[in-house]
Design a protein around this motif. Structure first.
Motif, PDB file in Angstrom:
ATOM      1  N   PHE A  26      61.216  27.656  11.298  1.00 28.96           N
ATOM      2  CA  PHE A  26      61.101  26.378  12.013  1.00 28.96           C
ATOM      3  C   PHE A  26      59.665  25.879  11.877  1.00 28.96           C
ATOM      4  O   PHE A  26      58.767  26.631  11.493  1.00 28.96           O
ATOM      5  N   GLU A  27      59.470  24.618  12.175  1.00 26.09           N
ATOM      6  CA  GLU A  27      58.133  24.039  12.105  1.00 26.09           C
ATOM      7  C   GLU A  27      57.386  24.317  13.409  1.00 26.09           C
ATOM      8  O   GLU A  27      57.954  24.214  14.496  1.00 26.09           O
ATOM      9  N   ILE A  28      56.115  24.673  13.283  1.00 30.33           N
ATOM     10  CA  ILE A  28      55.285  24.966  14.450  1.00 30.33           C
ATOM     11  C   ILE A  28      54.522  23.711  14.850  1.00 30.33           C
ATOM     12  O   ILE A  28      53.747  23.155  14.065  1.00 30.33           O
ATOM     13  N   ALA A  29      54.750  23.268  16.074  1.00 31.97           N
ATOM     14  CA  ALA A  29      54.001  22.130  16.623  1.00 31.97           C
ATOM     15  C   ALA A  29      52.899  22.676  17.525  1.00 31.97           C
ATOM     16  O   ALA A  29      52.971  23.817  18.002  1.00 31.97           O
ATOM     17  N   TRP A  30      51.898  21.859  17.777  1.00 26.24           N
ATOM     18  CA  TRP A  30      50.749  22.270  18.587  1.00 26.24           C
ATOM     19  C   TRP A  30      50.461  21.249  19.676  1.00 26.24           C
ATOM     20  O   TRP A  30      50.642  20.049  19.474  1.00 26.24           O
ATOM     21  N   ALA A  31      50.056  21.727  20.822  1.00 24.09           N
ATOM     22  CA  ALA A  31      49.701  20.850  21.944  1.00 24.09           C
ATOM     23  C   ALA A  31      48.416  21.366  22.573  1.00 24.09           C
ATOM     24  O   ALA A  31      48.109  22.564  22.489  1.00 24.09           O
ATOM     25  N   PRO A  32      47.657  20.487  23.225  1.00 25.79           N
ATOM     26  CA  PRO A  32      46.410  20.938  23.851  1.00 25.79           C
ATOM     27  C   PRO A  32      46.675  21.819  25.064  1.00 25.79           C
ATOM     28  O   PRO A  32      47.766  21.795  25.640  1.00 25.79           O
ATOM     29  N   TYR A  33      45.690  22.610  25.434  1.00 25.75           N
ATOM     30  CA  TYR A  33      45.762  23.404  26.651  1.00 25.75           C
ATOM     31  C   TYR A  33      45.942  22.428  27.813  1.00 25.75           C
ATOM     32  O   TYR A  33      45.160  21.494  27.972  1.00 25.75           O
ATOM     33  N   PRO A  34      46.989  22.579  28.630  1.00 28.55           N
ATOM     34  CA  PRO A  34      47.290  21.580  29.663  1.00 28.55           C
ATOM     35  C   PRO A  34      46.170  21.390  30.683  1.00 28.55           C
ATOM     36  O   PRO A  34      45.397  22.299  30.977  1.00 28.55           O
ATOM     37  N   LYS A  35      46.128  20.188  31.236  1.00 28.40           N
ATOM     38  CA  LYS A  35      45.176  19.867  32.303  1.00 28.40           C
ATOM     39  C   LYS A  35      45.734  20.349  33.644  1.00 28.40           C
ATOM     40  O   LYS A  35      46.939  20.564  33.787  1.00 28.40           O
ATOM     41  N   ASN A  36      44.871  20.479  34.621  1.00 25.82           N
ATOM     42  CA  ASN A  36      45.311  20.776  35.981  1.00 25.82           C
ATOM     43  C   ASN A  36      45.784  19.506  36.679  1.00 25.82           C
ATOM     44  O   ASN A  36      46.687  19.531  37.504  1.00 25.82           O
ATOM     45  N   SER A  37      45.178  18.384  36.332  1.00 24.17           N
ATOM     46  CA  SER A  37      45.515  17.091  36.926  1.00 24.17           C
ATOM     47  C   SER A  37      45.408  16.010  35.857  1.00 24.17           C
ATOM     48  O   SER A  37      44.550  16.109  34.971  1.00 24.17           O
ATOM     49  N   PRO A  38      46.259  14.983  35.907  1.00 26.87           N
ATOM     50  CA  PRO A  38      46.166  13.909  34.919  1.00 26.87           C
ATOM     51  C   PRO A  38      44.791  13.235  34.902  1.00 26.87           C
ATOM     52  O   PRO A  38      44.385  12.660  33.885  1.00 26.87           O
ATOM     53  N   SER A  39      44.074  13.328  36.016  1.00 31.61           N
ATOM     54  CA  SER A  39      42.768  12.670  36.105  1.00 31.61           C
ATOM     55  C   SER A  39      41.620  13.509  35.544  1.00 31.61           C
ATOM     56  O   SER A  39      40.481  13.046  35.495  1.00 31.61           O
ATOM     57  N   ASP A  40      41.909  14.749  35.135  1.00 32.29           N
ATOM     58  CA  ASP A  40      40.853  15.568  34.539  1.00 32.29           C
ATOM     59  C   ASP A  40      40.255  14.836  33.346  1.00 32.29           C
ATOM     60  O   ASP A  40      40.997  14.245  32.541  1.00 32.29           O
ATOM     61  N   PRO A  41      38.918  14.876  33.192  1.00 31.86           N
ATOM     62  CA  PRO A  41      38.257  14.070  32.162  1.00 31.86           C
ATOM     63  C   PRO A  41      38.515  14.505  30.730  1.00 31.86           C
ATOM     64  O   PRO A  41      38.336  13.711  29.797  1.00 31.86           O
ATOM     65  N   ALA A  42      38.917  15.755  30.516  1.00 33.02           N
ATOM     66  CA  ALA A  42      39.108  16.224  29.144  1.00 33.02           C
ATOM     67  C   ALA A  42      40.042  17.430  29.123  1.00 33.02           C
ATOM     68  O   ALA A  42      40.361  18.010  30.165  1.00 33.02           O
ATOM     69  N   TYR A  43      40.479  17.797  27.917  1.00 33.62           N
ATOM     70  CA  TYR A  43      41.300  18.983  27.733  1.00 33.62           C
ATOM     71  C   TYR A  43      40.381  20.177  27.498  1.00 33.62           C
ATOM     72  O   TYR A  43      40.127  20.575  26.368  1.00 33.62           O
ATOM     73  N   TYR A  44      39.864  20.714  28.603  1.00 34.90           N
ATOM     74  CA  TYR A  44      39.000  21.882  28.505  1.00 34.90           C
ATOM     75  C   TYR A  44      39.852  23.119  28.236  1.00 34.90           C
ATOM     76  O   TYR A  44      40.953  23.264  28.768  1.00 34.90           O
TER      77      TYR A  44
END
Length: 445
Positions: free
Chosen positions: A298-316
């Motif tokens: 299967f194809e491997i997709a990638w996503a960023p490490y999730p935020k704790n809140s939608p208002s977090d300034p970045a994907y730390y």
């Protein structure tokens, strides 16, 4: 009474190891290796845990020596099984017996810091200043310890999420572009199907400290049990959220592989993901290419490490990586520094096996090289991978105290009791706080 302080405890461990191995922990006269091919060249030895197949050293060393004809490099893998922990044991034996070293590499910032604290590594600030190098600006991670640099970043690792794109498509779910841990849990529910032995879970969480503290890793700094100022961090509410998130997924939603199965069956995270037993996996960027013997269909997709809140300034996301430096015992420190500096910049690109920690490297080219080296290059969704690398922000590198493994074990032991429904979350956190404080106090005596 527990031995006092970091230096005493680590030196005691090294000495004990040396005695068991039948060698003395006292320093012995060390003689630099003699040059072989060119009597006018300086020969330096480079200690690490990668064999030729996994390190591509012949190509790396050839490229360095062509640019630096006055320096010869000898690759010295201390183990045959590419095991960093086994390598460290042998490295400690060498240190305890006073053996000669030039360039040394570490797989973990905490392990690196331990050796810095006992005086194994040479400060590099003078060399860096002479070359006009600002490590904080030139590299993706900043491994400064007590205000000084003893090593430079080589391989760069940042946390990301791997997803089974085939299962995403079947569930009608898009590749996540902007999401939180709450949405991660929702994806896990939607990606879970079946019952019994044939059940496919939405996610797999490892029996490892970091996977019990997922929300904490999304902080830009102070993301560890112990803060940078050496105080306890357990009162941060994100520890509680992390435990409740895992409990929700495993015990309520039944969307993550049960911890009891993970422990009793010694489940491997690669096997779980690549055989389709779990459709999402939290992993470092080493998994771009380090699949083991698996060939995903299967194809491997990638996503960023999730935020704790939608208002977090970045994907730390938590960062780590190999760190390379010069041994204090080196008699050729200038040459050793040149190799360490070159490998942390051009060399890691020449090696072509990892994401480089050097900001000037062509990251897209590095990714192409990594993908081309996998068993099934067509399985990688490069677009989603590059999107994630472009938006992810590395949090401040965590350098745990020497007693870090002890506090991590205390945390995991109590967290498991919570996940096995032996105690509630508040009791769990109280007991963790008590244990951590006791460990901290005993290490200050």
């Amino acid at each position: 009474m527990r031995k006092k302080g970091l230096v005493v405890s680590i030196c005691f461990a090294l000495a004990a190891t040396a005695v068991l191995a039948g060698c003395s922990p006292e320093k012995k006269a060390a003689t630099p290796p003699a040059s072989t091919a060119n009597q006018d060249a300086v020969t330096i030895n480079f200690y690490h845990w990668y064999n030729e197949e996994t390190g591509n050293w012949s190509k790396v060393i050839k490229a360095f020596e062509e640019k630096n004809p006055g320096i010869k490099v000898q690759s010295k893998p201390l183990v045959d099984n590419v095991s960093a922990p086994e390598y460290l044991k042998k490295l400690d034996l060498m240190t305890a017996s006073g053996e000669y070293m030039d360039v040394v590499m570490f797989h973990d910032a905490g392990e690196f810091a331990k050796r810095v604290k006992i005086g194994m590594m040479e400060p590099l600030d003078g060399y860096l200043s002479k070359d006009g190098v600002d490590v904080s600006k030139e590299y993706l991670i900043d491994p400064k310890i007590d205000g000084k640099y003893y090593g430079l970043p080589a391989k760069y690792i940042i946390a990301m999420i791997m997803l089974n794109k085939k299962q995403l498509d079947e569930a009608g779910l898009p590749i996540p572009q902007d999401w939180t841990w709450k949405e991660f849990a929702e994806y896990a529910k939607k990606l879970t199907k079946g019952e019994g032995p044939t059940k496919t879970y939405g996610a797999f969480l490892r029996d490892q400290y970091l996977h019990y503290t997922l929300n904490m890793s999304g902080l830009p700094q102070d993301s560890y049990i112990i803060k940078d100022d050496s105080s306890s961090n357990i009162t941060n509410p994100l520890f509680k959220q992390s435990l409740e998130l895992r409990n929700q997924m495993e015990n309520i939603d039944k969307s993550s592989v049960p911890l009891s199965d993970t422990i009793s069956q010694k489940l491997d995270y690669r096997q779980q993901f690549f055989t389709g037993k779990a459709n999402m996996l939290i992993a470092g960027s080493w998994m771009i290419s380090e699949w083991g013997n698996f060939k995903p269909d299967f194809e491997i997709a990638w996503a960023p490490y999730p935020k704790n809140s939608p208002s977090d300034p970045a994907y730390y996301a938590r960062t780590s990586g190999d760190i390379i430096g010069v041994a204090k015992s080196s008699k050729h420190k200038e040459a050793a520094y040149k190799f360490a500096r070159w490998f942390s910049t051009e060399g890691i690109v020449v090696q072509g096996l990892s994401l480089p920690g050097w900001k000037q490297a062509d990251q897209a080219k590095a990714v192409d090289t990594l993908i081309a080296g996998t068993k099934t290059p067509q399985a990688v969704d490069k677009k989603s991978l590059m999107d994630v690398l472009g938006k992810s922000v590395g949090s401040k590198i965590v350098i745990p105290p020497a007693y870090g493994p002890e506090v991590e074990k205390a945390f995991v032991d109590e967290a498991q009791l919570y996940l096995f429904d032996k105690q509630n979350v508040d009791t769990t956190l109280t007991k963790i706080q008590e244990k951590v404080q006791k460990i901290m106090t005993s290490n200050k005596k």
